[in-house]
Design a protein around this motif. Sequence first.
Motif, PDB file in Angstrom:
ATOM      1  N   ARG A   1       0.836  -1.209   0.000  1.00  0.00           N
ATOM      2  CA  ARG A   1       0.000   0.000   0.000  1.00  0.00           C
ATOM      3  C   ARG A   1       0.871   1.259   0.000  1.00  0.00           C
ATOM      4  N   GLU A   2       1.950   1.248   0.779  1.00  0.00           N
ATOM      5  CA  GLU A   2       2.847   2.404   0.805  1.00  0.00           C
ATOM      6  C   GLU A   2       3.499   2.613  -0.557  1.00  0.00           C
TER       7      GLU A   2
ATOM      8  N   ALA B   1       0.895   3.879  -3.031  1.00  0.00           N
ATOM      9  CA  ALA B   1       0.519   5.255  -2.697  1.00  0.00           C
ATOM     10  C   ALA B   1       1.576   6.234  -3.191  1.00  0.00           C
ATOM     11  N   GLN B   2       2.848   5.862  -3.084  1.00  0.00           N
ATOM     12  CA  GLN B   2       3.922   6.719  -3.585  1.00  0.00           C
ATOM     13  C   GLN B   2       3.837   6.886  -5.094  1.00  0.00           C
TER      14      GLN B   2
ATOM     15  N   GLY C   1       1.046   7.134  -6.602  1.00  0.00           N
ATOM     16  CA  GLY C   1      -0.211   7.833  -6.858  1.00  0.00           C
ATOM     17  C   GLY C   1      -1.379   6.910  -7.104  1.00  0.00           C
TER      18      GLY C   1
ATOM     19  N   SER D   1      -3.843   3.148  -6.008  1.00  0.00           N
ATOM     20  CA  SER D   1      -4.684   2.625  -4.925  1.00  0.00           C
ATOM     21  C   SER D   1      -4.645   1.106  -4.926  1.00  0.00           C
TER      22      SER D   1
END
Length: 334
Positions: A305-306, A309-310, A312, A314
Amino acid sequence: MRPLSWLTPLLCGVVLVAGAYAGLAGLGETRWAPFVLGLAALVLVDAVGSRYPAAAVLAVQAGLVALVAFADGSGMARVLFLLLPFGAYFAFGRVVAVGIGVATVAFLVVAFQLTVPGWTRSVEHVSDLLMFGIGLVLALAMAELSAAAERNRVARDIHDGLGHHLTAVSVLLEKASAFRDRDPEVADRAVADARESARRALEDVRTSVRALREPFRLGESLAGLTRGLGVSVDCTGDESRYAPGTLLALYRAAQEGITNAMRHAQGSDVRVTLHCGPREARLVVADDGPGFPPEREGFGLNGLRERIAQAGGSVEVVGDSGTRLTVVVPRGTA
Protein backbone atom coordinates in the motif's frame (compact mmCIF):
# COMPACT_ATOMS: atom_id res chain seq x y z
CA MET A 1 21.49 4.72 -6.54
CA ARG A 2 22.95 7.90 -5.07
CA PRO A 3 20.72 9.45 -2.37
CA LEU A 4 19.28 12.86 -3.31
CA SER A 5 21.32 13.02 -6.51
CA TRP A 6 19.81 16.45 -7.24
CA LEU A 7 21.30 18.07 -4.12
CA THR A 8 24.82 18.82 -5.40
CA PRO A 9 23.69 20.26 -8.78
CA LEU A 10 21.08 22.38 -7.00
CA LEU A 11 23.52 23.88 -4.49
CA CYS A 12 26.14 24.41 -7.18
CA GLY A 13 23.56 26.19 -9.33
CA VAL A 14 22.59 28.50 -6.46
CA VAL A 15 26.25 29.28 -5.74
CA LEU A 16 26.89 29.91 -9.44
CA VAL A 17 24.05 32.45 -9.65
CA ALA A 18 25.11 34.19 -6.43
CA GLY A 19 28.78 34.36 -7.37
CA ALA A 20 28.03 35.54 -10.90
CA TYR A 21 25.74 38.28 -9.60
CA ALA A 22 28.31 39.41 -7.04
CA GLY A 23 31.05 39.53 -9.68
CA LEU A 24 29.02 41.33 -12.32
CA ALA A 25 27.47 43.80 -9.88
CA GLY A 26 30.80 44.63 -8.28
CA LEU A 27 29.67 43.40 -4.85
CA GLY A 28 32.59 41.03 -4.53
CA GLU A 29 35.62 39.71 -6.36
CA THR A 30 34.69 36.53 -8.22
CA ARG A 31 37.61 34.72 -9.81
CA TRP A 32 35.77 33.37 -12.81
CA ALA A 33 37.99 30.54 -14.07
CA PRO A 34 38.47 28.60 -10.81
CA PHE A 35 34.92 29.47 -9.72
CA VAL A 36 33.10 28.08 -12.77
CA LEU A 37 35.49 25.18 -13.40
CA GLY A 38 35.41 24.19 -9.73
CA LEU A 39 31.60 24.06 -9.69
CA ALA A 40 31.51 22.03 -12.91
CA ALA A 41 34.09 19.60 -11.54
CA LEU A 42 32.14 19.26 -8.29
CA VAL A 43 28.98 18.26 -10.17
CA LEU A 44 30.97 15.82 -12.32
CA VAL A 45 32.64 14.17 -9.33
CA ASP A 46 29.27 13.79 -7.63
CA ALA A 47 27.86 12.11 -10.75
CA VAL A 48 30.66 9.57 -11.23
CA GLY A 49 31.92 9.27 -7.66
CA SER A 50 30.21 5.94 -6.97
CA ARG A 51 32.75 4.25 -9.27
CA TYR A 52 35.72 5.22 -7.11
CA PRO A 53 36.81 4.78 -3.46
CA ALA A 54 34.69 6.89 -1.14
CA ALA A 55 37.67 8.34 0.74
CA ALA A 56 39.30 9.57 -2.48
CA VAL A 57 36.03 11.08 -3.71
CA LEU A 58 35.50 12.88 -0.40
CA ALA A 59 39.04 14.30 -0.50
CA VAL A 60 38.56 15.57 -4.07
CA GLN A 61 35.22 17.13 -3.13
CA ALA A 62 36.77 18.87 -0.14
CA GLY A 63 39.50 20.35 -2.34
CA LEU A 64 37.00 21.51 -4.95
CA VAL A 65 34.72 23.10 -2.35
CA ALA A 66 37.69 24.96 -0.85
CA LEU A 67 38.68 26.14 -4.35
CA VAL A 68 35.18 27.39 -5.15
CA ALA A 69 34.90 29.11 -1.76
CA PHE A 70 38.21 30.90 -2.41
CA ALA A 71 37.07 32.03 -5.90
CA ASP A 72 33.52 33.03 -4.93
CA GLY A 73 32.89 36.74 -4.49
CA SER A 74 29.50 36.34 -2.80
CA GLY A 75 30.44 34.12 0.14
CA MET A 76 27.58 31.78 -0.73
CA ALA A 77 29.99 28.94 -1.54
CA ARG A 78 30.35 28.16 2.16
CA VAL A 79 27.08 26.24 1.87
CA LEU A 80 28.89 23.66 -0.29
CA PHE A 81 30.84 22.49 2.76
CA LEU A 82 27.59 20.86 3.91
CA LEU A 83 27.97 18.35 1.09
CA LEU A 84 31.00 16.81 2.81
CA PRO A 85 29.33 15.47 5.99
CA PHE A 86 26.21 14.64 3.99
CA GLY A 87 28.15 12.42 1.58
CA ALA A 88 30.32 10.99 4.36
CA TYR A 89 27.19 9.80 6.18
CA PHE A 90 26.34 7.32 3.41
CA ALA A 91 29.93 6.23 2.84
CA PHE A 92 31.24 5.94 6.41
CA GLY A 93 28.33 6.32 8.82
CA ARG A 94 27.02 8.81 11.35
CA VAL A 95 30.12 9.12 13.55
CA VAL A 96 32.44 10.01 10.68
CA ALA A 97 29.87 12.40 9.23
CA VAL A 98 29.54 14.27 12.54
CA GLY A 99 33.33 14.39 12.83
CA ILE A 100 33.67 15.88 9.36
CA GLY A 101 30.90 18.36 10.16
CA VAL A 102 32.75 19.54 13.27
CA ALA A 103 35.95 19.76 11.22
CA THR A 104 34.24 21.98 8.62
CA VAL A 105 33.01 24.32 11.35
CA ALA A 106 36.54 24.50 12.76
CA PHE A 107 37.90 25.19 9.27
CA LEU A 108 35.51 28.11 8.81
CA VAL A 109 36.43 29.53 12.21
CA VAL A 110 40.14 29.38 11.31
CA ALA A 111 39.45 30.89 7.87
CA PHE A 112 37.52 33.78 9.46
CA GLN A 113 40.30 34.28 11.98
CA LEU A 114 42.94 34.53 9.26
CA THR A 115 41.04 36.60 6.72
CA VAL A 116 38.71 38.77 8.82
CA PRO A 117 40.44 40.13 11.94
CA GLY A 118 37.93 40.86 14.67
CA TRP A 119 35.21 38.77 13.00
CA THR A 120 33.82 37.78 16.40
CA ARG A 121 32.55 41.36 16.76
CA SER A 122 30.86 41.27 13.35
CA VAL A 123 27.19 40.35 13.51
CA GLU A 124 27.29 39.30 9.86
CA HIS A 125 30.11 36.78 10.27
CA VAL A 126 28.82 35.39 13.55
CA SER A 127 25.37 34.98 11.99
CA ASP A 128 26.93 33.23 8.99
CA LEU A 129 28.67 30.76 11.27
CA LEU A 130 25.50 30.12 13.29
CA MET A 131 23.48 29.61 10.10
CA PHE A 132 26.11 27.18 8.84
CA GLY A 133 25.80 25.24 12.10
CA ILE A 134 22.04 25.05 11.68
CA GLY A 135 22.52 23.95 8.07
CA LEU A 136 24.92 21.25 9.25
CA VAL A 137 22.33 19.87 11.67
CA LEU A 138 19.68 19.90 8.94
CA ALA A 139 22.05 18.19 6.47
CA LEU A 140 22.78 15.37 8.92
CA ALA A 141 19.07 15.03 9.69
CA MET A 142 18.33 14.86 5.96
CA ALA A 143 21.00 12.17 5.57
CA GLU A 144 19.45 10.19 8.41
CA LEU A 145 15.98 10.38 6.85
CA SER A 146 17.32 9.50 3.39
CA ALA A 147 19.18 6.49 4.77
CA ALA A 148 16.06 5.31 6.62
CA ALA A 149 13.94 5.68 3.48
CA GLU A 150 16.50 3.73 1.46
CA ARG A 151 16.65 0.97 4.08
CA ASN A 152 12.85 0.70 4.03
CA ARG A 153 12.84 0.56 0.23
CA VAL A 154 15.45 -2.20 0.09
CA ALA A 155 13.72 -4.13 2.89
CA ARG A 156 10.40 -3.90 1.06
CA ASP A 157 11.95 -5.00 -2.23
CA ILE A 158 13.70 -7.96 -0.63
CA HIS A 159 10.53 -8.97 1.21
CA ASP A 160 8.41 -8.75 -1.91
CA GLY A 161 10.85 -10.55 -4.18
CA LEU A 162 12.52 -13.06 -1.88
CA GLY A 163 9.28 -13.92 -0.09
CA HIS A 164 7.61 -14.80 -3.39
CA HIS A 165 10.44 -16.99 -4.62
CA LEU A 166 10.88 -18.85 -1.33
CA THR A 167 7.15 -19.55 -1.26
CA ALA A 168 7.42 -20.90 -4.80
CA VAL A 169 10.35 -23.13 -3.80
CA SER A 170 8.36 -24.48 -0.86
CA VAL A 171 5.30 -25.25 -3.02
CA LEU A 172 7.37 -26.92 -5.73
CA LEU A 173 9.29 -29.07 -3.25
CA GLU A 174 6.01 -30.17 -1.65
CA LYS A 175 4.78 -31.07 -5.13
CA ALA A 176 7.95 -33.06 -5.79
CA SER A 177 7.53 -34.94 -2.51
CA ALA A 178 3.88 -35.74 -3.27
CA PHE A 179 4.64 -37.09 -6.78
CA ARG A 180 7.94 -38.79 -5.97
CA ASP A 181 6.45 -42.30 -5.99
CA ARG A 182 3.44 -41.80 -8.28
CA ASP A 183 5.08 -39.85 -11.09
CA PRO A 184 8.88 -39.44 -10.84
CA GLU A 185 8.95 -37.32 -14.01
CA VAL A 186 6.60 -34.72 -12.52
CA ALA A 187 8.62 -34.75 -9.31
CA ASP A 188 11.88 -34.19 -11.18
CA ARG A 189 10.33 -31.32 -13.11
CA ALA A 190 9.12 -29.73 -9.86
CA VAL A 191 12.61 -30.02 -8.36
CA ALA A 192 14.07 -28.38 -11.48
CA ASP A 193 11.51 -25.56 -11.24
CA ALA A 194 12.35 -25.12 -7.56
CA ARG A 195 16.03 -24.85 -8.43
CA GLU A 196 15.22 -22.23 -11.06
CA SER A 197 13.05 -20.31 -8.61
CA ALA A 198 15.90 -20.30 -6.08
CA ARG A 199 18.21 -18.91 -8.76
CA ARG A 200 15.70 -16.18 -9.56
CA ALA A 201 15.45 -15.37 -5.85
CA LEU A 202 19.17 -14.71 -5.70
CA GLU A 203 19.04 -12.55 -8.80
CA ASP A 204 16.04 -10.65 -7.44
CA VAL A 205 17.94 -9.80 -4.27
CA ARG A 206 20.85 -8.52 -6.33
CA THR A 207 18.44 -6.46 -8.42
CA SER A 208 16.88 -4.94 -5.30
CA VAL A 209 20.21 -3.98 -3.79
CA ARG A 210 21.75 -2.43 -6.88
CA ALA A 211 20.18 0.34 -8.91
CA LEU A 212 18.20 -0.74 -11.89
CA ARG A 213 20.26 0.19 -14.96
CA GLU A 214 18.40 -1.74 -17.66
CA PRO A 215 14.88 -1.12 -19.02
CA PHE A 216 12.27 -2.97 -16.97
CA ARG A 217 9.75 -4.99 -19.02
CA LEU A 218 6.73 -5.83 -16.92
CA GLY A 219 5.13 -8.41 -19.24
CA GLU A 220 8.32 -10.46 -19.54
CA SER A 221 8.97 -10.19 -15.81
CA LEU A 222 5.47 -11.44 -14.95
CA ALA A 223 5.90 -14.38 -17.30
CA GLY A 224 9.16 -15.30 -15.59
CA LEU A 225 7.65 -14.74 -12.17
CA THR A 226 4.86 -17.29 -12.70
CA ARG A 227 6.79 -19.87 -14.72
CA GLY A 228 6.19 -23.35 -13.29
CA LEU A 229 3.68 -22.21 -10.68
CA GLY A 230 0.45 -22.94 -12.57
CA VAL A 231 -0.55 -19.26 -12.50
CA SER A 232 -2.18 -17.79 -15.60
CA VAL A 233 -1.08 -14.36 -16.80
CA ASP A 234 -2.89 -12.09 -19.24
CA CYS A 235 -1.21 -8.77 -20.20
CA THR A 236 -2.80 -6.23 -22.53
CA GLY A 237 -2.16 -2.60 -23.44
CA ASP A 238 1.07 -0.68 -23.99
CA GLU A 239 3.42 -0.70 -21.00
CA SER A 240 5.96 1.51 -22.79
CA ARG A 241 3.77 4.50 -21.88
CA TYR A 242 4.65 4.00 -18.21
CA ALA A 243 7.67 5.01 -16.16
CA PRO A 244 9.96 2.23 -14.85
CA GLY A 245 8.99 3.06 -11.27
CA THR A 246 5.33 2.48 -12.03
CA LEU A 247 6.03 -0.84 -13.76
CA LEU A 248 8.22 -2.02 -10.89
CA ALA A 249 5.50 -1.11 -8.39
CA LEU A 250 3.00 -3.21 -10.37
CA TYR A 251 5.47 -6.09 -10.53
CA ARG A 252 5.91 -6.02 -6.74
CA ALA A 253 2.13 -5.93 -6.36
CA ALA A 254 1.83 -9.06 -8.51
CA GLN A 255 4.54 -10.75 -6.43
CA GLU A 256 2.72 -9.97 -3.20
CA GLY A 257 -0.64 -11.13 -4.57
CA ILE A 258 0.73 -14.40 -5.94
CA THR A 259 2.71 -15.09 -2.77
CA ASN A 260 -0.38 -14.59 -0.59
CA ALA A 261 -2.48 -16.75 -2.92
CA MET A 262 0.00 -19.62 -2.79
CA ARG A 263 0.61 -19.29 0.93
CA HIS A 264 -2.90 -18.67 2.25
CA ALA A 265 -5.59 -19.16 -0.38
CA GLN A 266 -5.30 -22.96 -0.83
CA GLY A 267 -7.08 -22.50 -4.14
CA SER A 268 -6.45 -24.36 -7.37
CA ASP A 269 -6.82 -21.38 -9.71
CA VAL A 270 -4.72 -18.20 -9.52
CA ARG A 271 -5.04 -15.62 -12.28
CA VAL A 272 -3.09 -12.42 -12.98
CA THR A 273 -4.52 -9.86 -15.38
CA LEU A 274 -2.82 -6.61 -16.32
CA HIS A 275 -4.04 -3.84 -18.58
CA CYS A 276 -1.87 -0.79 -19.30
CA GLY A 277 -4.34 1.75 -20.63
CA PRO A 278 -3.72 5.27 -21.92
CA ARG A 279 -4.43 6.83 -18.50
CA GLU A 280 -3.99 4.12 -15.89
CA ALA A 281 -2.75 0.57 -15.39
CA ARG A 282 -4.90 -2.00 -13.61
CA LEU A 283 -3.49 -5.19 -12.10
CA VAL A 284 -5.72 -7.92 -10.67
CA VAL A 285 -4.55 -11.04 -8.84
CA ALA A 286 -7.48 -13.36 -8.11
CA ASP A 287 -7.81 -16.87 -6.68
CA ASP A 288 -10.65 -19.25 -5.82
CA GLY A 289 -9.55 -19.95 -2.26
CA PRO A 290 -11.50 -19.53 0.99
CA GLY A 291 -10.98 -15.77 1.14
CA PHE A 292 -8.67 -13.40 2.95
CA PRO A 293 -10.02 -11.40 5.93
CA PRO A 294 -8.71 -7.79 6.14
CA GLU A 295 -7.41 -8.29 9.71
CA ARG A 296 -4.82 -10.75 8.36
CA GLU A 297 -2.99 -8.07 6.40
CA GLY A 298 0.67 -8.04 7.42
CA PHE A 299 3.92 -6.33 6.50
CA GLY A 300 3.71 -7.36 2.87
CA LEU A 301 0.36 -5.76 2.08
CA ASN A 302 1.10 -2.73 4.24
CA GLY A 303 4.36 -2.22 2.38
CA LEU A 304 2.54 -2.69 -0.92
CA ARG A 305 0.00 0.00 0.00
CA GLU A 306 2.85 2.40 0.81
CA ARG A 307 4.62 1.64 -2.48
CA ILE A 308 1.49 2.09 -4.58
CA ALA A 309 0.52 5.25 -2.70
CA GLN A 310 3.92 6.72 -3.58
CA ALA A 311 3.11 5.97 -7.23
CA GLY A 312 -0.21 7.83 -6.86
CA GLY A 313 -2.29 4.64 -7.05
CA SER A 314 -4.68 2.62 -4.92
CA VAL A 315 -4.94 -0.93 -3.57
CA GLU A 316 -8.13 -2.87 -2.90
CA VAL A 317 -8.34 -6.33 -1.35
CA VAL A 318 -11.63 -8.23 -1.42
CA GLY A 319 -11.74 -11.62 0.28
CA ASP A 320 -15.40 -12.70 0.51
CA SER A 321 -15.37 -15.51 -2.05
CA GLY A 322 -11.79 -16.14 -2.97
CA THR A 323 -9.34 -13.25 -2.80
CA ARG A 324 -9.09 -10.46 -5.33
CA LEU A 325 -6.23 -7.95 -5.16
CA THR A 326 -6.76 -4.92 -7.41
CA VAL A 327 -4.07 -2.29 -7.96
CA VAL A 328 -4.66 0.83 -10.04
CA VAL A 329 -1.81 3.22 -10.88
CA PRO A 330 -2.11 6.32 -13.08
CA ARG A 331 0.35 6.79 -15.92
CA GLY A 332 3.34 9.06 -15.46
CA THR A 333 3.36 9.51 -11.69
CA ALA A 334 6.30 7.31 -10.65
